[in-house]
Design an enzyme around this catalytic site. Sequence first.
Site, PDB file in Angstrom:
ATOM      1  N   HIS A 150       0.832  -1.206   0.000  1.00  0.00           N
ATOM      2  CA  HIS A 150       0.000   0.000   0.000  1.00  0.00           C
ATOM      3  C   HIS A 150       0.870   1.260   0.000  1.00  0.00           C
ATOM      4  O   HIS A 150       0.692   2.155  -0.840  1.00  0.00           O
ATOM      5  CB  HIS A 150      -0.904  -0.028   1.234  1.00  0.00           C
ATOM      6  CG  HIS A 150      -1.795   1.165   1.374  1.00  0.00           C
ATOM      7  ND1 HIS A 150      -3.138   1.141   1.077  1.00  0.00           N
ATOM      8  CD2 HIS A 150      -1.538   2.442   1.792  1.00  0.00           C
ATOM      9  CE1 HIS A 150      -3.662   2.341   1.283  1.00  0.00           C
ATOM     10  NE2 HIS A 150      -2.719   3.144   1.732  1.00  0.00           N
ATOM     11  N   GLU A 151       1.801   1.323   0.937  1.00  0.00           N
ATOM     12  CA  GLU A 151       2.647   2.517   1.022  1.00  0.00           C
ATOM     13  C   GLU A 151       3.556   2.634  -0.202  1.00  0.00           C
ATOM     14  O   GLU A 151       3.856   3.744  -0.656  1.00  0.00           O
ATOM     15  CB  GLU A 151       3.475   2.495   2.305  1.00  0.00           C
ATOM     16  CG  GLU A 151       2.636   2.497   3.587  1.00  0.00           C
ATOM     17  CD  GLU A 151       1.590   3.596   3.642  1.00  0.00           C
ATOM     18  OE1 GLU A 151       1.799   4.654   3.016  1.00  0.00           O
ATOM     19  OE2 GLU A 151       0.555   3.392   4.300  1.00  0.00           O
TER      20      GLU A 151
ATOM     21  N   HIS B 202       3.370   6.600  -6.948  1.00  0.00           N
ATOM     22  CA  HIS B 202       2.631   7.759  -7.449  1.00  0.00           C
ATOM     23  C   HIS B 202       3.505   9.013  -7.376  1.00  0.00           C
ATOM     24  O   HIS B 202       3.500   9.858  -8.286  1.00  0.00           O
ATOM     25  CB  HIS B 202       1.367   7.932  -6.604  1.00  0.00           C
ATOM     26  CG  HIS B 202       0.279   8.705  -7.276  1.00  0.00           C
ATOM     27  ND1 HIS B 202      -0.889   9.055  -6.632  1.00  0.00           N
ATOM     28  CD2 HIS B 202       0.166   9.199  -8.522  1.00  0.00           C
ATOM     29  CE1 HIS B 202      -1.669   9.727  -7.471  1.00  0.00           C
ATOM     30  NE2 HIS B 202      -1.050   9.833  -8.612  1.00  0.00           N
TER      31      HIS B 202
ATOM     32  N   HIS C 185       1.660   4.468  -2.875  1.00  0.00           N
ATOM     33  CA  HIS C 185       1.773   5.922  -2.710  1.00  0.00           C
ATOM     34  C   HIS C 185       3.121   6.403  -3.220  1.00  0.00           C
ATOM     35  O   HIS C 185       3.227   7.430  -3.906  1.00  0.00           O
ATOM     36  CB  HIS C 185       1.650   6.293  -1.233  1.00  0.00           C
ATOM     37  CG  HIS C 185       0.258   6.313  -0.700  1.00  0.00           C
ATOM     38  ND1 HIS C 185      -0.763   7.006  -1.309  1.00  0.00           N
ATOM     39  CD2 HIS C 185      -0.281   5.748   0.417  1.00  0.00           C
ATOM     40  CE1 HIS C 185      -1.879   6.859  -0.600  1.00  0.00           C
ATOM     41  NE2 HIS C 185      -1.615   6.099   0.450  1.00  0.00           N
TER      42      HIS C 185
END
Length: 684
Positions: free
Chosen positions: A469-470, A476, A473
Amino acid sequence: MSDNPLLNTNDLPRFDAIAPDHVEPAIEALLAKAQDALGTVTEPAFPAQWSTVAATLDVAVENLGVAWGAVSHLNSVNDSPALRAAYNAALPKVTDFFTRLGADEKLYAKYKAMDVATLNPEQQQAHKNAMRNFVLGGAELTGSARDRFAQIQERLAELNQKFSENALDATDAFTYYAHADEVDGVPADVLDAARSAAQAEGKEGYKLTLKMPCYLPVMQFAHSSALRQTLYRAYATRASTQAPPEMHRFDNSAIMQEILALRKEEAALLGFTNFAALSIAPKMADSPESVIRFLRDLSTKARPFAEKDVAELRTFAAQHLNLQDPQAWDWPYIGEKLKEARYAFSEQEVKQYFTAPKVLAGLFKIVETLFDVRISPDTAPVWHPDVKFFRIERQGTLVGQFYLDPSARAGKRGGAWMDGVRGRWLRPDTGKLQTPVAHLVCNFAVGTHVDGVEKPALLTHDDVITLFHECGHGLHHLLTQVSERDVAGISGVEWDAVELPSQFMENFCWEWNVIRHMTAHVDSGRALPRDLFDKMLAARNFQSGMQTLRQIEFALFDMLLHSTHDPAADLMQLLYQVRAEVAVLPSPDFNRSAHTFSHIFAGGYAAGYYSYKWAEVLSADAYAAFEESADADGTHNPATGKKYLHAILEAGGSRPAMESFKAFRGREPSMDALLRHQGMSASA
């Protein structure tokens, strides 16, 4: 002053050299330079041109932002009394500057005077965002309203920081030294770490804390209901008056009430009916009411599945665990036992295969495969020995770099997050391309060294999902090809869309072709057996209805708190009402989870926690494109990965998130994929 590491703004932060006494002189100097730059660009004779304003003001502001970001980061991951004092002393000055910057009427006029037709598309989007942010930042306020707005910003910054400190201190202050007969059932690696921690203090037994790598396995596996109750009560009452009297100094009650009152006043000054409406203004959603409808619609769809989950837990507890009236501290234990009975495996069994080094290698492999990059170790000053630094390259060209801080420890706030060190930017002062740098921070267990035997850290599958998940980020932020810093990477992305890339990456944690490359048993070195993975996959949606309602409970509470709630009233009454509407498991009256709800009281998610579910719709639908284009054996179509890279990751905030989504998917998002992935649809 020249040897102050915080003034080293042309390279990576010198985290190993930054000391508390560096903070005040460096921030004062950088504030002065930024203020001078603001004065320069707002002179009548200074040209109202994007590039000239950026070369003077944006450069000075970024230098300040990078230094302050380093201080803020250290305050989150390496808290100490001296650093906390230095941070809090500088916080009002930094807050005051950025408040004045965002509301400066002369600067606002300069932006109004710019010829937007001369700007490239990236600059036009950044200019559009800036004009909106000036209004939301109070640039159109005058007189006493303007002064009051600035006062509110400064006070909110102080309160947010104090809330965060109280939550951290309340967590760190609890310790329970358990005897051997109390910890039966707790996983061996957790006990090794707890025994090692006790021995380091010259204590007997096992040192148990409220840090998640210790707390959660105790709640899931400890056979002693009394031990689970002790830890649950301590965890659920942190930073509140429900905690023991000696812990009342960390109570967040008054802080929360004042934060809510100030936010409501801030919204009124800007012409909004409530803070939720102000928060929604720059997001994808069009109103608080539409968000509330979305949450209640999803709640209605999930509720039958959640009620079925609870009924199964109650039946199993009564028939197999002799628990006729389960309490809040029993549910995680019951859930784990039911999962073991139904799917013939336990999280503890799975964890033995997820050693931290192997997981990281597997994560890098999927990123390299999907996005045509290479990740390799790099060197940089770090703030703790556990921290690693990496570089991302494409065809030999540097794309970005990131720090990984995986381990839980005292003085480090809980949870996991990604933050930018600096953004991608074609710098107007040098003409050179600045590559992005990010922090990826988690709170996983550490490796153990007991009786002369060293073992690597073991991650639960949930930990693996958190890491992915991190990383999403981070990708991105790091893989953007936008050269205007205000809309590069995550900058400028609507807050309720910013979770799309992070939640998208979680899906790969459920693919055999990915998982098999990232597992190695801690003792034997063997990869995760396929039959065990199949059991995990069968259990993927175990209690998904309950979990969905739990997130909706948080999100609905947050949205109602910032829209219909009177800040002078007891917010616990609102929480009780939301639980009565949404929750399927009762919470004890003493539960004060809101008092450590840092996302909305000390983070950026105020009236925005719904973003997790909102973006989950986007991410599930985006991942469905990979499913639809995959080969029979599950191998992904490289063209789909390239399309996602170009449409979502590389585009960053250079256009509205809906445009990016439609560029990838060819249509607006649908909730169907989310419900299917979570086993809550007819086609699941």
